[in-house]
Design a protein around this motif. Structure first.
Motif, PDB file in Angstrom:
ATOM      1  N   VAL A   1       0.821  -1.191  -0.119  1.00 22.29           N
ATOM      2  CA  VAL A   1      -0.194  -0.005  -0.030  1.00 22.29           C
ATOM      3  C   VAL A   1       1.076   1.305  -0.039  1.00 22.29           C
ATOM      4  O   VAL A   1       2.074   1.141   0.374  1.00 22.29           O
ATOM      5  CB  VAL A   1      -1.017  -0.118   1.201  1.00 22.29           C
ATOM      6  N   SER A   2       0.487   2.461  -0.190  1.00 29.27           N
ATOM      7  CA  SER A   2       1.170   3.612  -0.357  1.00 29.27           C
ATOM      8  C   SER A   2       1.306   4.282   0.965  1.00 29.27           C
ATOM      9  O   SER A   2       0.400   3.851   1.903  1.00 29.27           O
ATOM     10  CB  SER A   2       0.295   4.489  -1.415  1.00 29.27           C
ATOM     11  N   ALA A   3       1.968   5.220   1.058  1.00 32.75           N
ATOM     12  CA  ALA A   3       2.236   6.286   2.296  1.00 32.75           C
ATOM     13  C   ALA A   3       1.021   6.659   2.743  1.00 32.75           C
ATOM     14  O   ALA A   3       0.700   6.924   3.804  1.00 32.75           O
ATOM     15  CB  ALA A   3       3.353   7.161   1.785  1.00 32.75           C
ATOM     16  N   ASP A   4       0.146   7.390   1.555  1.00 31.80           N
ATOM     17  CA  ASP A   4      -1.050   7.972   2.034  1.00 31.80           C
ATOM     18  C   ASP A   4      -2.032   6.854   2.435  1.00 31.80           C
ATOM     19  O   ASP A   4      -2.896   7.422   3.430  1.00 31.80           O
ATOM     20  CB  ASP A   4      -1.827   8.632   0.630  1.00 31.80           C
ATOM     21  N   GLN A   5      -2.072   5.898   2.230  1.00 31.90           N
ATOM     22  CA  GLN A   5      -3.106   4.703   2.448  1.00 31.90           C
ATOM     23  C   GLN A   5      -2.789   4.462   3.876  1.00 31.90           C
ATOM     24  O   GLN A   5      -3.556   4.314   4.749  1.00 31.90           O
ATOM     25  CB  GLN A   5      -3.190   3.817   1.507  1.00 31.90           C
ATOM     26  N   LEU A   6      -1.292   4.257   4.028  1.00 27.50           N
ATOM     27  CA  LEU A   6      -1.088   3.972   5.406  1.00 27.50           C
ATOM     28  C   LEU A   6      -1.186   5.186   6.427  1.00 27.50           C
ATOM     29  O   LEU A   6      -1.843   5.004   7.598  1.00 27.50           O
ATOM     30  CB  LEU A   6       0.395   3.556   5.470  1.00 27.50           C
ATOM     31  N   ALA A   7      -1.146   6.623   6.050  1.00 27.31           N
ATOM     32  CA  ALA A   7      -1.346   7.622   6.843  1.00 27.31           C
ATOM     33  C   ALA A   7      -2.908   7.404   7.347  1.00 27.31           C
ATOM     34  O   ALA A   7      -3.238   7.756   8.357  1.00 27.31           O
ATOM     35  CB  ALA A   7      -0.904   8.744   6.058  1.00 27.31           C
ATOM     36  N   ASP A   8      -3.673   7.258   6.165  1.00 29.58           N
ATOM     37  CA  ASP A   8      -5.085   7.183   6.508  1.00 29.58           C
ATOM     38  C   ASP A   8      -5.624   6.319   7.743  1.00 29.58           C
ATOM     39  O   ASP A   8      -6.323   6.332   8.799  1.00 29.58           O
ATOM     40  CB  ASP A   8      -6.028   6.785   5.488  1.00 29.58           C
TER      41      ASP A   8
ATOM     42  N   ARG B   1      11.358   4.510   4.131  1.00 30.70           N
ATOM     43  CA  ARG B   1      11.221   5.987   3.585  1.00 30.70           C
ATOM     44  C   ARG B   1       9.553   6.081   3.456  1.00 30.70           C
ATOM     45  O   ARG B   1       9.195   7.199   3.838  1.00 30.70           O
ATOM     46  CB  ARG B   1      11.856   6.256   2.247  1.00 30.70           C
ATOM     47  N   ARG B   2       9.020   4.980   2.803  1.00 29.76           N
ATOM     48  CA  ARG B   2       7.609   5.214   2.639  1.00 29.76           C
ATOM     49  C   ARG B   2       6.800   5.219   4.122  1.00 29.76           C
ATOM     50  O   ARG B   2       5.779   6.135   4.407  1.00 29.76           O
ATOM     51  CB  ARG B   2       6.855   4.074   1.903  1.00 29.76           C
ATOM     52  N   ASN B   3       7.258   4.396   5.026  1.00 26.66           N
ATOM     53  CA  ASN B   3       6.763   4.409   6.268  1.00 26.66           C
ATOM     54  C   ASN B   3       6.932   5.769   6.977  1.00 26.66           C
ATOM     55  O   ASN B   3       6.177   6.213   7.923  1.00 26.66           O
ATOM     56  CB  ASN B   3       6.932   3.146   7.379  1.00 26.66           C
TER      57      ASN B   3
ATOM     58  N   ALA C   1       4.225   8.156   8.519  1.00 29.55           N
ATOM     59  CA  ALA C   1       4.310   8.746   9.805  1.00 29.55           C
ATOM     60  C   ALA C   1       4.369  10.100   9.888  1.00 29.55           C
ATOM     61  O   ALA C   1       3.402  10.719  10.736  1.00 29.55           O
ATOM     62  CB  ALA C   1       5.462   8.128  10.709  1.00 29.55           C
ATOM     63  N   ALA C   2       4.871  10.794   9.115  1.00 29.06           N
ATOM     64  CA  ALA C   2       4.864  12.419   9.069  1.00 29.06           C
ATOM     65  C   ALA C   2       3.603  12.852   8.742  1.00 29.06           C
ATOM     66  O   ALA C   2       3.029  13.749   9.233  1.00 29.06           O
ATOM     67  CB  ALA C   2       6.229  12.870   8.118  1.00 29.06           C
ATOM     68  N   ILE C   3       2.838  12.292   7.621  1.00 31.53           N
ATOM     69  CA  ILE C   3       1.531  12.667   7.178  1.00 31.53           C
ATOM     70  C   ILE C   3       0.616  12.616   8.506  1.00 31.53           C
ATOM     71  O   ILE C   3      -0.271  13.759   8.731  1.00 31.53           O
ATOM     72  CB  ILE C   3       1.205  11.957   6.037  1.00 31.53           C
ATOM     73  N   ALA C   4       0.539  11.491   9.144  1.00 22.82           N
ATOM     74  CA  ALA C   4      -0.255  11.236  10.184  1.00 22.82           C
ATOM     75  C   ALA C   4      -0.166  12.300  10.920  1.00 22.82           C
ATOM     76  O   ALA C   4      -0.925  12.885  11.851  1.00 22.82           O
ATOM     77  CB  ALA C   4      -0.578   9.767  10.640  1.00 22.82           C
ATOM     78  N   SER C   5       1.268  12.405  11.612  1.00 25.67           N
ATOM     79  CA  SER C   5       1.496  13.354  12.612  1.00 25.67           C
ATOM     80  C   SER C   5       1.294  14.787  12.229  1.00 25.67           C
ATOM     81  O   SER C   5       0.627  15.687  13.048  1.00 25.67           O
ATOM     82  CB  SER C   5       3.017  13.319  13.077  1.00 25.67           C
TER      83      SER C   5
END
Length: 332
Positions: free
Chosen positions: A122-129, A173-175, A179-183
């Motif tokens: 999955v993508s960084a954006d999907q993980l952030a969601d 890097r994706r993770n 994490a940064a997006i979610a924060s």
């Protein structure tokens, strides 16, 4: 001090700490354990890592009660999404012991998932969601191991992310981006896993580059590196440094805290927090292990004072610095 279902939606203005029983502010008493593992339970853990398989609520309650008797008021459980986390059991432990528990969202090292796990597709954006939902809505009761997602009342209070070495790979890097997006979207702090104590400078560069304040980043396991110059370089960035190997090296006494004392002497005492990283059955007194998780709260204060640190500095290392590191800020 607040808690319960009603409080889950009540507090929206930082600063606060988010625990599995509600939001909490301020934290004025007790010791804060910044990196614990009260529940680690999954088929993969049971099969590959039985020495860290910690599944029994009753055992965790007994071990945590001993910590509470030693002065511990707050613990961070550092298992993130789908790696053996169980927010429901953490809530039970908190309710039965009176110790507040901060649960983690995010992703751990790849060894707890495997190359074909959904988290690697999955993508960084999907993980952030997913991370944001854990932080704001409630942690999935099935911990993302089922096609059905059923969010409970316990919410995550921190984003945990791991890297695999000195130089982050593509997964790392994706993770870190997720994490940064979610924060940034929530104001939640970030806790990182530094493999072998290393990789902290790269983690910091990437997270700060995305806009996460250094003061909202805590780096775990940095005392594994055994490099005072590296620790000073990390502290100079403004991040918080977590010393979590002292319990495992308890037999060495003062020698186990030398790097911490050196860092404090360099003017970085306000950047230091502690935990046990007690993910070993051989460390838990309830399982016949030594020295027991309560050892840190019972013995570390006198070790630090014996090394010449004033009580105010000791209080900062054992509580106040962690409270700042765990506090949510305004969302970006």
């Amino acid at each position: 001090m607040t808690g319960g279902a009603a409080d889950l939606e009540a507090r929206t203005t930082p600063p606060f700490l988010r625990t599995v029983t509600g939001d909490w502010a301020p934290v004025e008493d007790g010791v804060v354990y910044m990196h614990e593992h009260l529940i680690i339970d999954s088929p993969l853990i049971a099969d590959r890592f039985p020495h860290i398989h910690l599944w029994e609520v009753d055992a965790a309650v007994e071990e945590t009660r001993a910590c509470a008797a030693g002065g511990v008021s707050l613990m961070v459980d550092a298992m993130p999404c789908a790696s053996g986390r169980d927010a429901g059991r953490l809530r039970l432990i908190s309710e039965r012991t009176g110790v507040k528990i901060v649960a983690s969202t995010g992703l751990h090292h790849d060894r707890y998932y495997g190359a074909l796990h959904w988290s690697n597709r999955v993508s960084a954006d999907q993980l952030a969601d997913l991370f944001v939902a854990d932080l704001l809505k409630g942690i999935d009761e099935f911990d993302y191991t089922s096609p059905v997602v059923r969010r409970g009342t316990a919410r995550a209070g921190i984003v945990k992310v791991a890297t695999s070495g000195e130089i982050p790979d593509a997964r790392d890097r994706r993770n870190l981006e997720a994490a940064a997006i979610a924060s940034l979207r929530t104001g939640a702090p970030i806790l990182t896993h530094c493999e072998g104590g290393r990789g902290g400078l790269a983690q910091t560069d990437i997270l700060v580059g995305y806009g996460v304040p250094a003061a909202s980043i805590t780096l775990s396991h940095i005392d594994k590196a055994g490099d005072p110059a590296y620790l000073r370089d990390l502290a100079a960035t403004g991040v918080t440094l977590e010393f979590d190997q002292i319990l495992k090296n308890h037999a060495r006494g003062l020698a186990a805290v030398e790097a911490l004392v050196d860092l404090a002497a360099q003017g970085f005492a306000d950047r230091i927090v502690v935990g046990t990283d007690g993910a070993r059955r051989t460390l838990w007194a309830v399982h016949g292990g030594v020295p027991g998780l309560a050892w840190l709260a019972a013995s570390l204060p006198s070790l630090l004072r014996g090394a010449g640190l004033p009580q105010e500095t000791v209080d900062g290392i054992l509580r106040d610095n962690a409270v700042r590191a765990l506090s949510w800020r305004e969302a970006a």
